[in-house]
Design a protein around this motif. Structure first.
Motif, mmCIF file in Angstrom:
data_model
loop_
_atom_site.group_PDB
_atom_site.id
_atom_site.type_symbol
_atom_site.label_atom_id
_atom_site.label_comp_id
_atom_site.label_asym_id
_atom_site.label_seq_id
_atom_site.Cartn_x
_atom_site.Cartn_y
_atom_site.Cartn_z
ATOM 1 N N GLY A 222 -24.426 86.732 -75.090
ATOM 2 C CA GLY A 222 -25.164 86.547 -73.843
ATOM 3 C C GLY A 222 -24.240 86.672 -72.649
ATOM 4 N N PRO A 223 -24.677 86.193 -71.514
ATOM 5 C CA PRO A 223 -23.871 86.300 -70.295
ATOM 6 C C PRO A 223 -22.478 85.704 -70.482
ATOM 7 N N GLY A 224 -21.478 86.434 -70.019
ATOM 8 C CA GLY A 224 -20.093 85.982 -70.145
ATOM 9 C C GLY A 224 -19.417 86.424 -71.423
ATOM 10 N N ASP A 225 -20.189 86.900 -72.395
ATOM 11 C CA ASP A 225 -19.612 87.372 -73.659
ATOM 12 C C ASP A 225 -19.340 88.868 -73.579
ATOM 13 N N VAL A 226 -18.467 89.316 -74.492
ATOM 14 C CA VAL A 226 -18.160 90.740 -74.608
ATOM 15 C C VAL A 226 -18.456 91.139 -76.056
ATOM 16 N N VAL A 227 -19.082 92.295 -76.223
ATOM 17 C CA VAL A 227 -19.426 92.816 -77.545
ATOM 18 C C VAL A 227 -18.783 94.183 -77.689
ATOM 19 N N VAL A 228 -18.210 94.437 -78.886
ATOM 20 C CA VAL A 228 -17.641 95.745 -79.194
ATOM 21 C C VAL A 228 -18.449 96.335 -80.340
ATOM 22 N N THR A 229 -19.067 97.485 -80.083
ATOM 23 C CA THR A 229 -19.884 98.138 -81.098
ATOM 24 C C THR A 229 -20.047 99.614 -80.773
ATOM 25 N N GLY A 230 -20.315 100.390 -81.798
ATOM 26 C CA GLY A 230 -20.694 101.781 -81.621
ATOM 27 C C GLY A 230 -22.175 101.951 -81.879
#
Length: 151
Positions: free
Chosen positions: A65-73
């Protein structure tokens, strides 16, 4: 509390992500169906989900959610996380944003249809390069700096 979520099964930048998140003292979740070597880093938590279509994606989408970072393709996962307010990066450092994720989702669907119509069509992108790794590190550093709560 800010966190980094990585769709880890096919992620080529886990080591780079761990180095950057350690510098920021950020919790990192590596989400996969298994087969990954556990990290000794106390900031890295291995999350093993059951086999099944999109189980890892659902785990991440339910939490980011807000404030988080996600790494994905994975573009559908990216769309869900962007919608939830997370910052989302590809493995090469490109950002998914509200402005571009729907277009990328439509392009993905179009390419899926084209491949289904021509079974001899060979897909495949360019090889992952050192420049892609460097771009990812810089983009993750920027994303974490931007997401880090003020002290």
């Amino acid at each position: 509390m800010m966190a980094l979520y990585i769709d880890a099964d096919a992620c080529p930048v886990k080591a780079e992500a761990e180095a950057v998140t350690t510098r920021y003292k950020t919790q990192m979740f590596l989400v996969s169906n298994g087969g990954l070597r556990p990290s000794q880093n106390p900031l890295v938590e291995m999350i093993y989900v059951p086999d099944g279509p999109d189980v890892a994606d659902m785990w991440i989408a339910d939490r980011a959610g807000p404030g988080d970072v996600v790494v994905t393709g994975d573009i559908p996962l990216a769309a869900k996380c962007v919608e939830a307010g997370a910052e989302v990066l590809r493995h090469n450092g490109e950002r998914f944003t509200q402005a571009n994720v729907r277009e990328q989702l439509a392009m993905r669907d179009l390419m899926t249809d084209l491949r289904a119509a021509d079974p001899f069509r060979q897909g495949g992108g360019k090889a992952f390069s050192k420049a892609d790794r460097a771009r990812f590190r810089q983009a993750l550093d920027t994303a974490l700096r931007r997401s880090k709560p003020s002290d």
